[in-house]
Structure formats: structure tokens, C-alpha cells
Design a protein around this motif. Structure first.
Motif, PDB file in Angstrom:
ATOM      1  N   LYS A  70     -36.236  -9.387  38.069  1.00  0.00           N
ATOM      2  CA  LYS A  70     -35.991 -10.740  37.586  1.00  0.00           C
ATOM      3  C   LYS A  70     -37.351 -11.392  37.401  1.00  0.00           C
ATOM      4  O   LYS A  70     -38.326 -10.985  38.045  1.00  0.00           O
ATOM      5  CB  LYS A  70     -35.137 -11.536  38.577  1.00  0.00           C
ATOM      6  CG  LYS A  70     -33.733 -10.997  38.747  1.00  0.00           C
ATOM      7  CD  LYS A  70     -32.826 -12.018  39.380  1.00  0.00           C
ATOM      8  CE  LYS A  70     -32.662 -13.213  38.475  1.00  0.00           C
ATOM      9  NZ  LYS A  70     -31.374 -13.898  38.640  1.00  0.00           N
TER      10      LYS A  70
ATOM     11  N   ASP B 112     -26.568 -15.578  43.526  1.00  0.00           N
ATOM     12  CA  ASP B 112     -27.551 -15.891  42.489  1.00  0.00           C
ATOM     13  C   ASP B 112     -27.522 -17.385  42.187  1.00  0.00           C
ATOM     14  O   ASP B 112     -26.935 -17.828  41.208  1.00  0.00           O
ATOM     15  CB  ASP B 112     -27.250 -15.097  41.209  1.00  0.00           C
ATOM     16  CG  ASP B 112     -27.738 -13.673  41.297  1.00  0.00           C
ATOM     17  OD1 ASP B 112     -28.719 -13.450  42.018  1.00  0.00           O
ATOM     18  OD2 ASP B 112     -27.143 -12.810  40.653  1.00  0.00           O
ATOM     19  N   ARG B 113     -28.145 -18.189  43.036  1.00  0.00           N
ATOM     20  CA  ARG B 113     -28.181 -19.615  42.795  1.00  0.00           C
ATOM     21  C   ARG B 113     -29.486 -19.992  42.106  1.00  0.00           C
ATOM     22  O   ARG B 113     -30.465 -19.251  42.145  1.00  0.00           O
ATOM     23  CB  ARG B 113     -28.011 -20.386  44.091  1.00  0.00           C
ATOM     24  CG  ARG B 113     -28.889 -19.902  45.248  1.00  0.00           C
ATOM     25  CD  ARG B 113     -28.216 -20.252  46.548  1.00  0.00           C
ATOM     26  NE  ARG B 113     -29.041 -20.001  47.717  1.00  0.00           N
ATOM     27  CZ  ARG B 113     -29.024 -18.888  48.415  1.00  0.00           C
ATOM     28  NH1 ARG B 113     -28.236 -17.901  48.048  1.00  0.00           N
ATOM     29  NH2 ARG B 113     -29.774 -18.735  49.486  1.00  0.00           N
ATOM     30  N   THR B 114     -29.495 -21.152  41.466  1.00  0.00           N
ATOM     31  CA  THR B 114     -30.644 -21.579  40.682  1.00  0.00           C
ATOM     32  C   THR B 114     -31.872 -21.717  41.561  1.00  0.00           C
ATOM     33  O   THR B 114     -31.838 -22.343  42.620  1.00  0.00           O
ATOM     34  CB  THR B 114     -30.341 -22.917  39.994  1.00  0.00           C
ATOM     35  OG1 THR B 114     -29.196 -22.763  39.165  1.00  0.00           O
ATOM     36  CG2 THR B 114     -31.512 -23.359  39.152  1.00  0.00           C
ATOM     37  N   GLN B 115     -32.973 -21.142  41.125  1.00  0.00           N
ATOM     38  CA  GLN B 115     -34.225 -21.221  41.860  1.00  0.00           C
ATOM     39  C   GLN B 115     -35.142 -22.235  41.194  1.00  0.00           C
ATOM     40  O   GLN B 115     -35.164 -22.378  39.968  1.00  0.00           O
ATOM     41  CB  GLN B 115     -34.900 -19.849  41.900  1.00  0.00           C
ATOM     42  CG  GLN B 115     -34.063 -18.789  42.598  1.00  0.00           C
ATOM     43  CD  GLN B 115     -34.619 -17.396  42.407  1.00  0.00           C
ATOM     44  OE1 GLN B 115     -35.568 -17.192  41.667  1.00  0.00           O
ATOM     45  NE2 GLN B 115     -34.011 -16.420  43.071  1.00  0.00           N
ATOM     46  N   LEU B 116     -35.898 -22.957  42.015  1.00  0.00           N
ATOM     47  CA  LEU B 116     -36.823 -23.968  41.527  1.00  0.00           C
ATOM     48  C   LEU B 116     -38.235 -23.423  41.679  1.00  0.00           C
ATOM     49  O   LEU B 116     -38.631 -23.027  42.776  1.00  0.00           O
ATOM     50  CB  LEU B 116     -36.652 -25.265  42.327  1.00  0.00           C
ATOM     51  CG  LEU B 116     -35.215 -25.813  42.372  1.00  0.00           C
ATOM     52  CD1 LEU B 116     -35.096 -26.958  43.360  1.00  0.00           C
ATOM     53  CD2 LEU B 116     -34.768 -26.265  40.985  1.00  0.00           C
TER      54      LEU B 116
ATOM     55  N   ASP C  17     -38.956 -19.186  33.570  1.00  0.00           N
ATOM     56  CA  ASP C  17     -37.649 -18.682  33.150  1.00  0.00           C
ATOM     57  C   ASP C  17     -36.980 -17.943  34.306  1.00  0.00           C
ATOM     58  O   ASP C  17     -37.500 -16.921  34.764  1.00  0.00           O
ATOM     59  CB  ASP C  17     -37.833 -17.745  31.960  1.00  0.00           C
ATOM     60  CG  ASP C  17     -36.511 -17.184  31.451  1.00  0.00           C
ATOM     61  OD1 ASP C  17     -35.447 -17.684  31.884  1.00  0.00           O
ATOM     62  OD2 ASP C  17     -36.542 -16.246  30.630  1.00  0.00           O
ATOM     63  N   PRO C  18     -35.838 -18.426  34.824  1.00  0.00           N
ATOM     64  CA  PRO C  18     -35.174 -17.713  35.923  1.00  0.00           C
ATOM     65  C   PRO C  18     -34.532 -16.411  35.490  1.00  0.00           C
ATOM     66  O   PRO C  18     -34.153 -15.604  36.332  1.00  0.00           O
ATOM     67  CB  PRO C  18     -34.117 -18.717  36.394  1.00  0.00           C
ATOM     68  CG  PRO C  18     -33.811 -19.533  35.183  1.00  0.00           C
ATOM     69  CD  PRO C  18     -35.112 -19.636  34.417  1.00  0.00           C
TER      70      PRO C  18
ATOM     71  N   ARG D 276     -28.474 -13.597  34.783  1.00  0.00           N
ATOM     72  CA  ARG D 276     -27.889 -13.059  36.006  1.00  0.00           C
ATOM     73  C   ARG D 276     -28.006 -11.537  35.983  1.00  0.00           C
ATOM     74  O   ARG D 276     -27.732 -10.897  34.969  1.00  0.00           O
ATOM     75  CB  ARG D 276     -26.419 -13.466  36.102  1.00  0.00           C
ATOM     76  CG  ARG D 276     -25.740 -12.995  37.400  1.00  0.00           C
ATOM     77  CD  ARG D 276     -24.274 -13.409  37.397  1.00  0.00           C
ATOM     78  NE  ARG D 276     -23.610 -12.934  38.586  1.00  0.00           N
ATOM     79  CZ  ARG D 276     -23.513 -13.613  39.713  1.00  0.00           C
ATOM     80  NH1 ARG D 276     -24.056 -14.810  39.791  1.00  0.00           N
ATOM     81  NH2 ARG D 276     -22.887 -13.130  40.768  1.00  0.00           N
TER      82      ARG D 276
ATOM     83  N   GLU E 231     -21.999 -17.066  46.407  1.00  0.00           N
ATOM     84  CA  GLU E 231     -22.900 -17.476  45.338  1.00  0.00           C
ATOM     85  C   GLU E 231     -24.313 -16.949  45.619  1.00  0.00           C
ATOM     86  O   GLU E 231     -25.222 -17.693  45.959  1.00  0.00           O
ATOM     87  CB  GLU E 231     -22.937 -19.001  45.234  1.00  0.00           C
ATOM     88  CG  GLU E 231     -23.716 -19.507  44.031  1.00  0.00           C
ATOM     89  CD  GLU E 231     -23.933 -21.009  44.084  1.00  0.00           C
ATOM     90  OE1 GLU E 231     -24.607 -21.514  43.187  1.00  0.00           O
ATOM     91  OE2 GLU E 231     -23.457 -21.658  45.012  1.00  0.00           O
TER      92      GLU E 231
END
Length: 248
Positions: free
Chosen positions: A202, A17-21, A209-210, A213, A15
Motif C-alpha cells: 500500500k 482498513d480504516r482511513t489513515q491520516l 494517496d492511501p 483497499r 473495519e
């Protein structure tokens, strides 16, 4: 304007590309075991319910250790062992690293997640003298490991094979290991993810906005780097083994 990116640990090995904060200056992110009280949940019985907090401060960030007994370590993955310790109860300890890894001791395990601070502010000339300076299109530091990763990706095409297949992540790790013994698939992929943000493939820290993908991430990075001369043939010296460098 967003300036700090927190990258949670992957839930699986596949995984990338995991969600970034993302945090703007002054914003705070709490982390810990309790799902209802934290923005980033670290689901381990050895982690405090309210373990700590990250506060963004422009180009750097602050770490608060809310644990009563555990010392946290913040590592610089590129600093050859460079780290700082944040003791129990310490509030707002400043972290100066562009790349950081927070390591939490948890009942015999070491849990970690990453924090990036890719925003760079630059000195500008005084108004009325020579006018405003031009901001660089791309800012790269050739002493950082992410640049070595980018150079290794570009190497086949810079060696005279413009249509060569790009090296795999494993091949990049093997290429970098003489200078970076700890190079691994995970660490190389981490740097590729960071380059995608830094080179604006990206959305960067200035937006919440992340982005979608990104497929073909390596190909996009190499195409951009070669088109704008971010990596030239003479830059491949960063890939040379230490003995070879000394012999030059």
C-alpha cells in the motif's frame, strides 16, 4: 514527503482498513471532541474539545497535550510496557517509537489511537569516496513483532508445503502467544496492516494517496516475503517458545 501516519480507532470491530491520516514534516494534526476544530475527532464527553496535537518531524513526531487536567500516555506496543507520559499543558513532547499508541483517559474509559513512523533515514557514504550507497529494497527488523507475524504467516510454506493455505489471523495469534501473551486478533491485524505499508503493498508515508483497499493482503505479504527471501526457514526461530530457544 510524508513521514507520519495516524491510524484512527475503528468504528466497528470488522473495519481493518480504516482511513489513515498522513503528515509531512512540519505538518500538524489536531485531535479532540469538537468536530469543527480538529482534524481527528474523538467523540467522547470525557475528551477535551481541543485535546491535543501531533506534529510530524521527519522520522519521529511531537505530541502536545492541550488538556488542563489529564495526563496522556504514549505506549510502545512492542516495548513490553515501555511508555512515556505527557502531562497537562506539555507542548511538543518528542515521541521516539516507530509504533505508538496514544491513550486518552476519558471519564472512566481509556480511548486509544495509533501513530506510525515507518520512515527510516540511513547514513550514506560521503560523495566522491565509494559513490552513493544502495538503498535497501525492503527494510525489516527481525526483532520487531511485525516480523514475527510475517514469519508465522510464512511458516506453513517454509515447512515444505508450498501451496499450503495461509493461517487465519486467529491462528497466527495462537502461534505467537507463547512469546507474546497479549497477542490477539486485533493486534495481529494491526501488524498485518503495518506490514502492507512497510513492504509497499500500500502507498507509504511518501505519498498522500492511501491507495485502494487491498484484498488478499496476507497472500500478497507472504508471496512478496518468500520471493525476496525476507523470511527464510532459519528465521522461524523467532516463533520458538522461550524454553525451546534456551535449549538450543
Amino acid at each position: 514527503m510524508y513521514s507520519i501516519i495516524v491510524v484512527p480507532p475503528p468504528t466497528t470491530e470488522d473495519e481493518p482498513d480504516r482511513t489513515q491520516l498522513r503528515l509531512a514534516p512540519g505538518e500538524r494534526l489536531a485531535f479532540g471532541r469538537a468536530a469543527g476544530d480538529n482534524d481527528l475527532v474523538v467523540p467522547h464527553d470525557g475528551v477535551s474539545r481541543r485535546a491535543g496535537a501531533i506534529t510530524a518531524q521527519g522520522t519521529f513526531w511531537l505530541l502536545s497535550n492541550l488538556s488542563a487536567h489529564q495526563t496522556y500516555v504514549v505506549e510502545n506496543p512492542e516495548g513490553a510496557g515501555e511508555h512515556i507520559k505527557v502531562g497537562p499543558g506539555r507542548l511538543d513532547a518528542p515521541v521516539p517509537f516507530e509504533f505508538s499508541r496514544i491513550v486518552l483517559p476519558a471519564a472512566g474509559d481509556l480511548l486509544a489511537f495509533d501513530v506510525w513512523a515507518p520512515r527510516h533515514d540511513h547514513l550514506r557514504a560521503e560523495a566522491g569516496l565509494d559513490g552513493d550507497t544502495t538503498a535497501p529494497a525492503f527494510s525489516v527488523d527481525r526483532t520487531k513483532r511485525y516480523f514475527s507475524v510475517l514469519a508465522a504467516l510464512c511458516e506453513p510454506r517454509l515447512r515444505g508445503e508450498p501451496h499450503a493455505a495461509l493461517p487465519t489471523v486467529e491462528q497466527v495469534a495462537d502461534r505467537l502467544r507463547p512469546n507474546w501473551p497479549a497477542a490477539s486478533r486485533t493486534s495481529v491485524q494491526w501488524n498485518i496492516d503495518y506490514l502492507a505499508v512497510k513492504l509497499r503493498l500500500k502507498p507509504g508515508p511518501e505519498t498522500a494517496d492511501p491507495g485502494p483497499r487491498l484484498n488478499g493482503k496476507k497472500e500478497s505479504l507472504v508471496s512478496l516475503a518468500l520471493r525476496f527471501d525476507l523470511v527464510r526457514e532459519e528465521d522461524l526461530v523467532v516463533l520458538a517458545a522461550p524454553a525451546a530457544r534456551e535449549a538450543r
